[in-house]
Design an enzyme around this catalytic site. Structure first.
Site, PDB file in Angstrom:
ATOM      1  N   CYS A  14      -7.781   6.137  11.282  1.00 29.27           N
ATOM      2  CA  CYS A  14      -8.487   4.588  10.268  1.00 29.27           C
ATOM      3  C   CYS A  14      -7.315   3.715  10.375  1.00 29.27           C
ATOM      4  O   CYS A  14      -7.397   2.565   9.838  1.00 29.27           O
ATOM      5  CB  CYS A  14      -8.220   4.894   8.453  1.00 29.27           C
ATOM      6  SG  CYS A  14     -10.235   6.171   8.297  1.00 29.27           S
ATOM      7  N   LYS A  34      -3.688  12.029  -3.167  1.00 29.95           N
ATOM      8  CA  LYS A  34      -2.659  12.080  -2.333  1.00 29.95           C
ATOM      9  C   LYS A  34      -0.857  12.221  -3.162  1.00 29.95           C
ATOM     10  O   LYS A  34      -0.075  12.868  -2.002  1.00 29.95           O
ATOM     11  CB  LYS A  34      -2.563  10.822  -1.199  1.00 29.95           C
ATOM     12  CG  LYS A  34      -3.365  10.822  -0.101  1.00 29.95           C
ATOM     13  CD  LYS A  34      -3.360   9.293   0.210  1.00 29.95           C
ATOM     14  CE  LYS A  34      -4.778   8.448   0.686  1.00 29.95           C
ATOM     15  NZ  LYS A  34      -5.022   9.510   2.143  1.00 29.95           N
ATOM     16  N   ASP A  62       0.781  -0.977  -0.234  1.00 31.08           N
ATOM     17  CA  ASP A  62       0.172   0.088  -0.461  1.00 31.08           C
ATOM     18  C   ASP A  62       1.198   1.266   0.054  1.00 31.08           C
ATOM     19  O   ASP A  62       1.458   2.106   0.978  1.00 31.08           O
ATOM     20  CB  ASP A  62      -1.083  -0.016   0.639  1.00 31.08           C
ATOM     21  CG  ASP A  62      -1.986   1.080   1.571  1.00 31.08           C
ATOM     22  OD1 ASP A  62      -1.765   2.385   0.884  1.00 31.08           O
ATOM     23  OD2 ASP A  62      -2.603   1.461   2.020  1.00 31.08           O
TER      24      ASP A  62
END
Length: 404
Positions: A361, A223, A197
């Site tokens: 998160c 991002k 990721d």
């Protein structure tokens, strides 16, 4: 391109003449967008709007050319082949595509490893896959300070011989740059498929995926100066093409009859329906912007800014900083004594300081650290010392208010 310190002028939201102060320190949630990205999206809808791959007329041909040129750009940026690049809706979508696509290759009892630092998007899809296939989820451990325990993680991988190892290149909550090279090397020794990721790392680290040698790599455009609603899924071609598609419909098919349907090869078979064309074109402009910056200069500037922030925070009694401050993309996650992070964030917002408060998160990570959340400051190259000075001033005044 101009000096790093002058790039800020290319971001309209940071240079607009508002009476109220605005200090943006939340790039880990989403980056701000340079003028050329905004203009590229506007120009597409004003001058070039047409669907891709579907028309012989000039506008469609132009849109298709720009769309596929962007795929070539990101492939070159990552040092991979364009056929290994799939456009998705974001990093979360990309991970779900991998988890769904690899399902048929797994059986009951197979092990999937994730690290304790993962975003929910790199935990929940694997949990669901485990439920569906009877697989077992194992967690690569971290230290008390929130850093991957590499020795124990390597031992776990050798012991469990997982089929999949999924790990973030950099932690979204703490900013740690993970030792993914070592994890990938060890995972491949036990013939595991590796999923990285890169949502937080992509813009800061500019990974060379051929050198990294991961099997899959995902990230989100928003991002990395690009628009929201767009992501990239990279996969080594044979592994990528072996995945089953998640969505079905137009564009991804080879031939359709009422008796049977056949699909195109990757990347097309993962791009059903009309794609986010304007987003891809906007991200193409973002890549041009990033390519105009000397990457070593960017890293040096961000590192200097990050250490200045650390120094200022460490000068305040009661500040507790979590994570790896030696290997970091420019994110500081902290608490002040036992004060609730939400209260501090609310006060900071009153000073025009945009930061993130909460579990980011990463609820399992926060539980491992024995806390319910932190204040997160995430920097980018368009920040400067004035931003940090304003933040520190507001933080000190906010702390004084909390202690009245």
């Amino acid at each position: 391109m101009c000096l790093i310190s002058e790039l800020r002028q290319q971001f309209p939201i940071l240079t607009s003449k508002n009476e109220d102060p605005f200090i943006y320190l939340d790039s880990g949630a989403t980056s701000q967008k340079p003028r050329q990205v905004i203009e590229a999206i506007d120009s597409f809808y004003r001058e070039q709007n047409a669907n891709v791959h579907r028309g012989l007329h000039t506008l469609s041909a132009e849109a298709t050319s720009a769309f596929e040129l962007a795929r070539e750009k990101i492939a070159n940026f990552l040092n991979v082949q364009s056929k290994e690049i799939v456009w998705t809706a974001g990093a979360t979508d990309s991970i779900n595509i991998i988890a769904n696509g690899i399902k048929a290759q797994l059986k009951q009892g197979d092990v999937i490893c994730v690290s304790a630092l993962e975003h929910h998007a790199n935990i929940v899809p694997w949990q669901e896959l485990c439920k569906q296939k009877g697989c077992i989820l194992k967690v690569l451990p971290i230290t008390k300070s929130g850093i991957l325990d590499i020795k124990s993680s390597v031992e776990l991988i050798f012991e469990q011989k997982p089929k999949i190892v999924a790990i973030s290149h950099a932690s979204n909550a703490l900013g740690n740059i993970q030792p993914v090279e070592k994890i990938i090397e060890v995972a491949h020794e036990v013939e595991a498929t590796t999923v990285v990721d890169g949502a937080q790392a992509f813009m800061h680290l500019r990974p060379d995926l051929r050198k990294l040698n991961c099997d899959f790599y995902v990230f989100s455009a928003h991002k990395a100066l690009g628009p929201t609603g767009l992501g990239v899924l990279y996969g080594k071609y044979d592994l990528l093409n072996a995945l089953n598609p998640l969505r079905f419909g137009g564009e991804m098919i080879k031939e359709v009859s009422f008796e049977q349907t056949s699909f195109q090869d990757a990347p097309s078979k993962f791009e059903a329906g009309t794609p986010n064309i304007s987003g891809v074109i906007g991200f193409s402009a973002a890549l041009d912007f990033l390519n105009s910056i000397n990457h070593n200069d960017l890293l040096k500037y961000e590192k200097t800014l990050y250490h200045y922030l650390l120094t200022q925070l460490n000068g305040i009694n009661g500040i507790i900083i979590y994570g790896d401050t030696e290997n970091n993309i420019g994110t500081v996650s902290f608490r002040y004594k036992n004060e609730h992070h939400f209260d501090l964030a609310t006060l900071l917002n009153g000073y025009g300081i945009a930061i993130r408060s909460g579990h980011h998160c990463t609820q399992p990570l926060m539980k491992s650290l024995g806390i319910d959340g932190t204040i997160r400051v995430s920097l980018a190259f368009y920040n400067n010392r004035d931003d940090i000075d304003a933040f520190i001033h507001a933080l000190k005044e906010s702390i004084d208010l909390l202690e009245i």
